[in-house]
Design a protein around this motif. Structure first.
Motif, short mmCIF file in Angstrom:
data_model
loop_
_atom_site.label_atom_id
_atom_site.label_comp_id
_atom_site.label_asym_id
_atom_site.label_seq_id
_atom_site.Cartn_x
_atom_site.Cartn_y
_atom_site.Cartn_z
N ALA A 1 -153.93 -23.62 -0.05
CA ALA A 1 -152.62 -24.06 0.46
C ALA A 1 -151.61 -22.91 0.54
O ALA A 1 -150.53 -23.07 1.11
CB ALA A 1 -152.06 -25.17 -0.43
N ASP B 1 -148.03 -23.75 5.38
CA ASP B 1 -148.61 -24.93 6.05
C ASP B 1 -149.02 -24.51 7.46
O ASP B 1 -148.18 -24.38 8.35
CB ASP B 1 -147.58 -26.06 6.06
N THR C 1 -142.83 -25.50 0.48
CA THR C 1 -143.39 -24.84 1.66
C THR C 1 -142.38 -23.85 2.25
O THR C 1 -141.25 -24.24 2.56
CB THR C 1 -143.81 -25.88 2.72
N GLY D 1 -153.62 -20.49 3.83
CA GLY D 1 -152.69 -20.78 4.93
C GLY D 1 -152.18 -19.50 5.58
O GLY D 1 -152.07 -19.42 6.81
N ALA E 1 -153.86 -27.73 5.07
CA ALA E 1 -152.61 -27.94 5.80
C ALA E 1 -152.30 -29.43 5.85
O ALA E 1 -153.17 -30.27 5.60
CB ALA E 1 -152.73 -27.38 7.21
N THR E 2 -151.05 -29.75 6.17
CA THR E 2 -150.65 -31.17 6.18
C THR E 2 -151.16 -31.91 7.41
O THR E 2 -151.49 -33.08 7.33
CB THR E 2 -149.12 -31.32 6.16
N PHE F 1 -145.90 -22.35 -0.39
CA PHE F 1 -146.99 -22.89 0.45
C PHE F 1 -146.85 -22.39 1.88
O PHE F 1 -145.74 -22.28 2.41
CB PHE F 1 -146.94 -24.42 0.48
N THR G 1 -149.33 -28.00 11.78
CA THR G 1 -148.46 -29.19 11.88
C THR G 1 -148.11 -29.47 13.34
O THR G 1 -148.19 -28.59 14.19
CB THR G 1 -147.12 -29.04 11.11
N GLN H 1 -147.39 -30.34 0.71
CA GLN H 1 -148.69 -29.70 0.44
C GLN H 1 -149.21 -30.09 -0.95
O GLN H 1 -150.41 -30.02 -1.20
CB GLN H 1 -148.56 -28.17 0.54
N VAL I 1 -151.25 -33.07 -0.30
CA VAL I 1 -152.49 -32.62 0.35
C VAL I 1 -153.46 -32.05 -0.69
O VAL I 1 -154.66 -32.34 -0.67
CB VAL I 1 -152.16 -31.57 1.45
#
Ligand code: ZN
Length: 429
Positions: free
Chosen positions: A359, A80, A147, A363, A325-326, A78, A83, A337, A340
């Motif tokens: 994801a 991300d 991730t 991303g 994204a988270t 993943f 954040t 994720q 999510v």
């Protein structure tokens, strides 16, 4: 006469995955699965992907470490792309109070400090080492949930000294786990209580951006553009100066109102426009046309009980590239994720394949990293997760769970987990 083998030599082979979700396709949201997929890895890089015969024809696998993936799903790690990883303290008191009390004023009257400024106070009070120590724990949990690349924003300092501390924490974190960490300057996340707005804006432009650039502390710059936050004019001024200093622009746009944030993203050809709850449909079409990635964060909307959820189906219909994204932050404490993706599918009508693509590949595009990660194909980084389940939909079906069995980062196994329940599911097929 002897013939020499011109094939590259594999250091690692992932053998016989039940589903290898390569995401290697020219078509957006296509996870391009290979049934009984094989992969060869040389050093940090994927050398070949395909069926067994294709991989063995392309790469000498005779001395490779074999990772058995029978019955498993293999997917890109993943990425991300949004954040707020580094912060002091928590806001559990605020979150708990808001479960039964919707009026933020009443929550404040209960003596609970709320919002960004509550976290600013706790973040300023924390030493750089303390911030790194708690963020490392979060990063390790993110890694164990699959991730392998994370973007991390400043924005809880709101002074030159404290913003630089957060970005230096990002740099210190980069070597602490196998996760690749990209850093974003978000000095314009809010306004500090102790100085007038114009003074702070001047500090962002004349002090922070030059120092961030001089120390090479950020790949991206970001602004919170919304009613009550930064205007489009202020956002443009900040992001133009940051761009000239070498930071690629991103924007928090249209989260709580539409003041033109995404129009600015189009005008400046930003890397991404993030949140998009109030984005008008014609603007979605313009974002799509200009190649600005839309970053959506279902866990944030869930955590705040957002009155107007983003409309991801309209975005996809208009041709937008979406990243999931988270938005990990003190108001939305989520590291997974997978969680999510579960929300994106159940609450926003994404298909499991669309969610997985957004994801991973999505991303990577939201971080300008599409050339080297986000899909499983020869030449890309060997950033891979192996799920102990026979079909990928388990990742969105097992709510709050973790289907990851192994994570490979840059060609090295960095996570190994065993969950007997998942192993039994895998065995049943
Ligand atoms: Zn954010």
């Amino acid at each position: 006469m002897t013939t020499t083998d011109s094939r590259p030599r594999a250091d690692m082979v992932i053998a016989d995955a039940r589903q290898m979700l390569t995401c290697a396709s020219d078509t957006s949201y296509d996870v391009a699965p290979i049934e009984h997929g094989w992969m060869a890895i040389t050093g940090e890089t994927i050398a070949a992907v395909g069926d067994r015969a294709q991989v063995e024809a392309a790469v000498d696998c005779s001395e490779a470490q074999i990772i058995a993936a029978s019955g498993c799903v293999v997917a890109p790690g993943f990425v991300d792309s949004h954040t707020h990883l580094v912060f002091g303290g928590s806001r559990v008191d605020e979150y708990a109070a808001k479960m039964t009390e919707n009026d933020p004023e009443v929550v404040r009257q209960m003596g609970i400090k709320t919002g960004i400024l509550a976290t600013v106070e706790r973040t300023r009070a924390a030493a750089l080492d303390e911030l790194v120590d708690v963020a490392v724990i979060r990063l390790r949990r993110m890694l164990s949930a699959g991730t392998t690349t994370v973007e991390s924003k400043s924005g809880y300092g709101l002074s030159t000294e404290a913003e630089l501390k957060l970005l230096r924490a990002n740099r210190a974190l980069a070597g602490e786990t196998p996760v690749d960490l990209l850093s974003t300057f978000l000095g314009a996340h809010g306004f500090p209580p102790e100085v007038p707005r114009e003074i702070y804006l001047r500090a962002v432009l004349a002090e922070m951006i030059p120092q961030v650039a001089e120390e090479g502390l950020a790949e991206f710059a970001d602004v919170w553009c919304d009613d009550g936050y930064y205007t489009t004019g202020e956002s443009r001024a900040i992001l133009e100066v940051a761009q000239a200093a070498g930071m690629a622009p991103k924007i928090h746009a249209d989260a709580y109102s539409y003041v033109g944030g995404s129009d600015l993203a189009v005008e400046m050809r930003m890397v991404s426009s993030d949140h998009l709850n109030y984005t008008p449909r014609p603007v979605m079409a313009r974002l799509a046309e200009s190649g600005v990635v839309g970053v959506v964060m279902p866990a944030l909307d869930f955590a705040v009980g957002h009155a107007r959820p983003f409309d991801v189906r309209a975005m996809i219909d208009e041709g937008m590239t979406i990243a999931l994204a988270t938005d990990l932050c003190p108001g939305c404490w989520v590291e997974s994720q997978q969680f999510v993706m579960a929300l994106a599918c159940r609450l926003y009508g994404m298909s499991p394949a669309e969610a997985l693509w957004a994801a991973t590949t999505g991303g990577s595009l939201a971080l300008q990293l599409g050339a080297d990660r986000g899909s499983l194909e020869a030449g890309k980084l060997a950033d891979i997760q192996i799920w102990d389940v026979p079909r990928y939909e388990h990742a969105i079906y097992r709510l709050g769970g973790n289907v990851v069995g192994r994570v490979i980062k840059r060609g090295k196994v960095v996570v190994e987990r065993r969950d007997d329940d998942l192993v039994a599911v895998r065995a049943r097929g």
